[in-house]
Design an enzyme around this catalytic site. Structure first.
Site, mmCIF file in Angstrom:
data_model
loop_
_atom_site.group_PDB
_atom_site.id
_atom_site.type_symbol
_atom_site.label_atom_id
_atom_site.label_comp_id
_atom_site.label_asym_id
_atom_site.label_seq_id
_atom_site.Cartn_x
_atom_site.Cartn_y
_atom_site.Cartn_z
ATOM 1 N N SER A 206 -11.228 -0.490 -0.978
ATOM 2 C CA SER A 206 -9.945 -1.188 -0.873
ATOM 3 C C SER A 206 -9.809 -2.404 -1.771
ATOM 4 C CB SER A 206 -9.700 -1.594 0.576
ATOM 5 O OG SER A 206 -10.730 -2.427 1.045
ATOM 6 N N HIS B 283 -7.292 4.698 1.396
ATOM 7 C CA HIS B 283 -6.599 4.425 0.126
ATOM 8 C C HIS B 283 -6.506 5.656 -0.771
ATOM 9 C CE1 HIS B 283 -6.340 0.167 1.005
ATOM 10 N NE2 HIS B 283 -7.532 0.324 1.569
ATOM 11 N N ASP C 254 -13.932 7.114 5.085
ATOM 12 C CA ASP C 254 -12.591 6.561 5.320
ATOM 13 C C ASP C 254 -11.763 6.738 4.040
ATOM 14 O OD1 ASP C 254 -10.341 4.961 5.572
ATOM 15 O OD2 ASP C 254 -11.366 3.366 6.654
ATOM 16 N N ASN D 14 0.829 -1.210 0.000
ATOM 17 C CA ASN D 14 0.000 0.000 0.000
ATOM 18 C C ASN D 14 0.863 1.259 0.000
ATOM 19 O OD1 ASN D 14 -2.451 -1.463 0.262
ATOM 20 N ND2 ASN D 14 -1.988 -1.755 2.426
ATOM 21 N N HIS E 40 -14.780 -1.610 4.579
ATOM 22 C CA HIS E 40 -13.716 -2.445 5.136
ATOM 23 C C HIS E 40 -14.121 -3.090 6.474
ATOM 24 C CE1 HIS E 40 -9.636 -2.958 7.063
ATOM 25 N NE2 HIS E 40 -9.420 -3.463 5.863
ATOM 26 N N LYS F 218 -0.253 3.708 4.679
ATOM 27 C CA LYS F 218 -0.295 3.373 3.249
ATOM 28 C C LYS F 218 0.544 4.410 2.485
ATOM 29 C CE LYS F 218 -4.717 1.198 4.212
ATOM 30 N NZ LYS F 218 -4.325 -0.171 4.448
ATOM 31 N N GLU G 54 -16.267 4.250 2.340
ATOM 32 C CA GLU G 54 -14.867 4.506 2.005
ATOM 33 C C GLU G 54 -14.867 5.511 0.875
ATOM 34 O OE1 GLU G 54 -12.432 0.857 1.353
ATOM 35 O OE2 GLU G 54 -13.781 -0.030 2.816
HETATM 36 N N1 PMP Z 1 -9.636 1.406 6.426
HETATM 37 C C1 PMP Z 1 -9.469 0.831 5.230
HETATM 38 C C2 PMP Z 1 -10.386 1.178 4.105
HETATM 39 C C3 PMP Z 1 -8.429 -0.086 5.043
HETATM 40 O O1 PMP Z 1 -8.263 -0.678 3.863
HETATM 41 C C4 PMP Z 1 -7.574 -0.395 6.129
HETATM 42 C C5 PMP Z 1 -6.403 -1.351 6.029
HETATM 43 N N2 PMP Z 1 -6.241 -2.081 4.945
HETATM 44 C C6 PMP Z 1 -7.817 0.228 7.345
HETATM 45 C C7 PMP Z 1 -8.845 1.131 7.458
HETATM 46 C C8 PMP Z 1 -6.958 -0.078 8.538
HETATM 47 O O2 PMP Z 1 -5.898 0.806 8.601
HETATM 48 P P1 PMP Z 1 -4.596 0.426 9.416
HETATM 49 O O3 PMP Z 1 -3.824 -0.509 8.550
HETATM 50 O O4 PMP Z 1 -3.916 1.729 9.651
HETATM 51 O O5 PMP Z 1 -5.047 -0.231 10.676
#
Ligand code: PMP
Length: 387
Positions: free
Chosen positions: A180, A209, A206, A44, A132, A240, A176
């Site tokens: 993801s 990404h 969120d 990422n 997610h 990321k 999101e």
């Molecule tokens: N939100 C999304 C959309 C994610 O894809 C991810 C991790 N892949 C997270 C939150 C979690 O973030 P972190 O890796 O900082 O715990």
């Protein structure tokens, strides 16, 4: 007793869903596994900053022998709050043009902490079907009423809001920005327009990404779509594109104060190390200057997406640097990922329950330190598979 777990694991193996931690050696944007060197197509690190020697040296040069502490030794509410936390929060609030920002230990902490803090029995959470796992876990912990709307289907969302308008004092719409697993995007302005029709709706987005990758200054999809100020709670991670660790929310001051008082992962967990927060602060300051990286990533991603559609004639939901090649079948996906690895491409099969049944895929994740030549070689390899 232990047989129960053995049996469960055997079932996972039989379904091609058994997970194991891989033993990897990292070499810049390459990964070495079992003696084989492969281009890392599963990271990422979207802006390619994780291995940027110049930035690392410039960061350490600021401190020489007096590095920030390696641990905070406490929750932020006790003795774990250091000035660098406030500096990063102030910097972020200013950059986003919002009243305040608050840092968390990870995106997972943020998503399992904020929603339960804000929601109560008079709250309805309405989440996109594809959000997610961390948000799903947050919703479960919130123990409030919960409905999902069909992915990016805002007519469906509106129906749900209309139906529940009178029943709940608050409704939190959760999405999101860049999804993801599909790499497609929400239409945040449409969500904002919808929210404005319902005074009791808050928007929770969120940007895990998208932060660093999208927007003129790298502030994410909300910057790109021009609605930074209209999203009530804008969340993102530093693990990321920002090549660090931790997460943030930008929001009104009242919400920040409320979270400090109510959010359990913030209250009951040791804060991030000051060294780590200082590195995030340093990289966050670089974001406006990384336009060339963002532009390169956009062209690279467009090129791979088009090639996958041309070669396999498959569905391509993505609009971003997360490029899924959707095969559907579990075993075929695993086999194709293995073949790609043999050819020098570290990409992984993504299967249910991470993605819906029948949509197993290889998730290519492109980073700005890759070249067109490297992506062309990958495309040539995929072409060979199709023949
Ligand atoms: N939100 C999304 C959309 C994610 O894809 C991810 C991790 N892949 C997270 C939150 C979690 O973030 P972190 O890796 O900082 O715990």
């Amino acid at each position: 007793m232990i047989q129960h777990y053995q049996q469960q694991l055997a079932e996972l193996k039989a379904q091609n869903q058994f997970r194991q931690l891989p033993q990897l050696i990292h070499q810049g944007r390459f990964i070495q596994r079992e003696g084989k060197t492969m281009l890392n197509l599963s990271s990422n690190d979207y802006l390619g900053l994780a291995n940027h020697e110049g930035l690392r040296q410039a960061f350490f040069a600021q401190y020489q022998d007096h590095l920030p502490a390696f641990t905070s030794s406490s929750s932020r509410l006790l003795t774990g709050s250091f000035p660098i936390y406030d500096e990063l929060e102030t910097l972020m609030a200013q950059a986003f043009g919002r009243e305040s920002a608050l840092l968390f230990n990870s995106g997972y902490h943020a998503n399992i902490g904020i929603l339960p803090a804000l929601a109560d029995k008079k709250t309805l959470i309405v989440a996109d079907k594809l959000v997610h796992a961390s948000m799903i876990d947050g919703i479960r912990l919130a123990q409030c009423e919960f409905v999902r709307f069909r992915h990016n289907d805002y007519a469906h969302l509106e129906q749900i809001l209309q139906k529940n308008d009178r029943t709940f004092e608050r409704m939190i719409v959760v999405t999101e920005s860049v999804f993801s697993m599909d790499g497609d995007c929400a239409d945040l302005n449409q969500l904002v327009a919808l929210k404005q029709q319902y005074p009791q709706v808050m928007l929770y987005v969120d940007e895990a990404h998208a932060i660093g990758v999208l927007g003129e200054n790298g502030l994410g999809l909300a910057e790109q779509q021009g609605c930074l100020e209209q999203i009530d709670i804008l969340v993102g991670t530093f693990g990321k594109a920002l090549a660090s660790m931790g997460a943030y929310a930008v929001c009104d001051q009242v919400i920040r104060d409320y979270l400090i008082n109510k959010m359990r992962p913030l209250i009951f967990s040791t804060a991030l190390p000051p060294l780590n927060v200082a590195w995030t602060h340093f990289l966050f300051q670089q974001l406006p200057h990384l336009k060339a990286e963002r532009t390169h990533l956009v062209s690279l991603s467009q090129h791979l997406r088009q090639a996958i559609v041309d070669i396999f004639n498959v569905l391509m939901p993505s609009e971003s640097c997360i490029v899924p090649y959707i095969l559907g079948d579990n075993a075929l996906t695993v086999k194709t990922a293995q073949r790609l690895q043999q050819q020098g491409y570290y990409c992984l099969p993504i299967r249910p329950p991470t993605v819906p049944k029948g949509t197993s895929r290889i998730r290519f994740s492109l980073t700005a330190d890759m070249s067109f030549a490297e992506v062309d070689q990958l495309i040539a390899c995929l072409q060979d598979f199709a023949e």
